[in-house]
Design an enzyme around this catalytic site. Structure first.
Site, PDB file in Angstrom:
ATOM      1  N   ASP A 143      -0.947   6.866   4.750  1.00 13.58           N
ATOM      2  CA  ASP A 143      -0.485   7.688   3.640  1.00 13.58           C
ATOM      3  C   ASP A 143      -1.218   7.263   2.368  1.00 13.58           C
ATOM      4  O   ASP A 143      -1.463   6.069   2.183  1.00 13.58           O
ATOM      5  CB  ASP A 143       1.025   7.445   3.463  1.00 13.58           C
ATOM      6  CG  ASP A 143       1.761   8.646   2.914  1.00 13.58           C
ATOM      7  OD1 ASP A 143       1.366   9.772   3.257  1.00 13.58           O
ATOM      8  OD2 ASP A 143       2.728   8.461   2.161  1.00 13.58           O
ATOM      9  N   TYR A 145      -1.716   6.044  -1.448  1.00 18.15           N
ATOM     10  CA  TYR A 145      -0.856   5.321  -2.375  1.00 18.15           C
ATOM     11  C   TYR A 145      -0.141   6.344  -3.259  1.00 18.15           C
ATOM     12  O   TYR A 145      -0.727   7.335  -3.675  1.00 18.15           O
ATOM     13  CB  TYR A 145      -1.682   4.382  -3.252  1.00 18.15           C
ATOM     14  CG  TYR A 145      -2.393   3.303  -2.471  1.00 18.15           C
ATOM     15  CD1 TYR A 145      -1.675   2.373  -1.713  1.00 18.15           C
ATOM     16  CD2 TYR A 145      -3.780   3.197  -2.492  1.00 18.15           C
ATOM     17  CE1 TYR A 145      -2.323   1.381  -1.005  1.00 18.15           C
ATOM     18  CE2 TYR A 145      -4.439   2.200  -1.791  1.00 18.15           C
ATOM     19  CZ  TYR A 145      -3.711   1.292  -1.042  1.00 18.15           C
ATOM     20  OH  TYR A 145      -4.352   0.307  -0.345  1.00 18.15           O
ATOM     21  N   PHE A 156      -7.034   2.728   1.700  1.00 21.21           N
ATOM     22  CA  PHE A 156      -7.041   1.333   1.244  1.00 21.21           C
ATOM     23  C   PHE A 156      -7.656   1.132  -0.135  1.00 21.21           C
ATOM     24  O   PHE A 156      -7.479   0.088  -0.744  1.00 21.21           O
ATOM     25  CB  PHE A 156      -7.750   0.409   2.251  1.00 21.21           C
ATOM     26  CG  PHE A 156      -7.027   0.275   3.552  1.00 21.21           C
ATOM     27  CD1 PHE A 156      -5.923  -0.554   3.681  1.00 21.21           C
ATOM     28  CD2 PHE A 156      -7.448   0.984   4.669  1.00 21.21           C
ATOM     29  CE1 PHE A 156      -5.248  -0.666   4.888  1.00 21.21           C
ATOM     30  CE2 PHE A 156      -6.784   0.872   5.880  1.00 21.21           C
ATOM     31  CZ  PHE A 156      -5.677   0.041   5.999  1.00 21.21           C
ATOM     32  N   HIS A 256      -2.922  -5.302  12.102  1.00 19.93           N
ATOM     33  CA  HIS A 256      -3.037  -4.634  10.808  1.00 19.93           C
ATOM     34  C   HIS A 256      -3.103  -5.664   9.694  1.00 19.93           C
ATOM     35  O   HIS A 256      -2.513  -6.746   9.807  1.00 19.93           O
ATOM     36  CB  HIS A 256      -1.820  -3.718  10.617  1.00 19.93           C
ATOM     37  CG  HIS A 256      -1.967  -2.748   9.485  1.00 19.93           C
ATOM     38  ND1 HIS A 256      -1.702  -3.104   8.183  1.00 19.93           N
ATOM     39  CD2 HIS A 256      -2.362  -1.454   9.445  1.00 19.93           C
ATOM     40  CE1 HIS A 256      -1.914  -2.059   7.395  1.00 19.93           C
ATOM     41  NE2 HIS A 256      -2.318  -1.046   8.128  1.00 19.93           N
TER      42      HIS A 256
END
Length: 358
Positions: A143, A145, A156, A256
């Site tokens: 998703d 930010y 990211f 992750h």
């Protein structure tokens, strides 16, 4: 205008049925929903692609003229800001009822005064910084930010002067282990456009989000489009592409970088170096190796840049001059949240300390 409009090729979606993600089996290509032919093994919990299908040159003007007035209005953002290399491949996908319903939904969000991110002109910045024929590595996020001055169309990555969120800071730790020469950006900056310009496609599975509401635009149609992007890369990049498979869906294959899971093995996964080893073997060092550096003058390349190359690249790494207007998001197992930043700061500090133990 932001630097994300560097490669300009600006809109916007009722509810659609939930988009189901393909289940993974033993082949990482199946995890991404693609069926390469023939499959080529790649590094870093990843997969490579098949022989490229022959394509004809995309005539954008002719395609636009074939659209109905309603389609041209709804697809203005795609027409104006998506790189032509991607628009030519996705032209049939963006004219489906599901995608047009998504654009109507986004228009309703805007008309109702609901702010959403990233800014419209940045929704497809990933396509302009990483045209289809340049893709060598794919990093998939979830998703965008959802706070101000953060999302700008790349998984990211955050705009300066917003600090890198915890997952990205953990990626820096892993990078420094793979490449001791890697320097963290000053003030923990998190702008990753240099990676995108070097062939790293950073794609979120959902491309927009309502302000301060994680996953608020999920299951509206973005997932089908971004799955198509992944399929196209896996199937049509003839010399192979490395996919970074991180997070819960890839849990049996990888880990992750989020604060609460990175210490389970992410710091020592070696994905960044493994990706380069594989790309170098397939493309050659000069063409294949990704420079993971983010600081002007720094480099992770095995063959250093020439002075002219270093100077030219330093121009692309200069930070955007924008004021910080939102709080830093934090991530928990790949999902964005902001409920307990202090606790997560402690978690990442502990993870960093653990990662640097001899």
């Amino acid at each position: 205008m932001s630097s994300s409009l560097k490669r300009k090729a600006t809109g916007s979606g009722a509810s659609s049925p939930e988009v189901k993600k393909p289940k993974a089996n033993g082949n990482i290509a199946s995890f991404f929903g693609a069926v390469p032919k023939p499959a080529q093994a790649a590094a870093a919990g990843s997969s490579a692609s098949a022989a490229a299908a022959p394509t004809t040159k995309f005539d954008k003007d002719k395609w636009v003229s074939s659209l109905t007035p309603e389609q041209r209005t709804l697809l203005k953002l795609e027409i104006d800001t998506m790189h032509e290399s991607w628009l030519g491949l996705l032209k049939d996908d963006v004219t489906t009822k599901e995608f047009l319903d998504l654009k109507k939904f986004l228009d309703r969000e805007t008309a109702a005064g609901k702010k959403w991110f990233p800014p419209k002109e940045d929704v497809y910045s990933w396509s302009r910084h990483t045209p289809f024929n340049d893709v060598k590595v794919v990093i998939v996020g979830q998703d965008p930010y959802h706070n101000v001055n953060q999302a700008h169309g790349m998984a990211f990555s955050v705009r300066p002067p917003t600090p890198a969120p915890p997952s990205l800071r953990n990626m820096y730790i892993a990078l420094a282990k793979d490449y001791p020469s890697f320097e963290r950006p000053a003030k923990s900056a998190g702008l990753l456009t240099p990676w995108a310009d070097r062939g790293v496609l950073m794609l979120n599975t959902c491309l927009t989000v309502r302000a301060h509401e994680a996953n608020s635009h999920s299951n509206r149609g973005w997932e089908r489009l971004t799955q198509r992007v992944i399929d196209l890369v896996a199937q049509r990049r003839p010399r192979g592409v490395v996919f970074m498979a991180w997070g819960t869906p890839a849990g049996k294959r990888s880990v992750h970088p989020s604060p609460l899971s990175a210490s389970r093995g992410f710091f020592d996964c070696g994905h960044f170096r493994k990706a380069n080893d594989w790309l170098t073997a397939r493309y050659g060092a000069a063409e294949g190796e990704i420079d993971w550096a983010l600081v002007p003058g720094n480099s992770t390349l095995s063959v250093p840049k020439t002075e002219a190359e270093a100077e030219a690249e330093s121009e692309t790494i200069k930070p955007e001059k924008k004021a910080a207007t939102g709080k830093e998001n934090v991530e928990v197992d790949g999902e964005i949240g902001s409920d307990d930043e202090a606790a997560l700061e402690e978690a990442i500090e502990a993870a960093e300390a653990e990662a640097t133990k001899p």
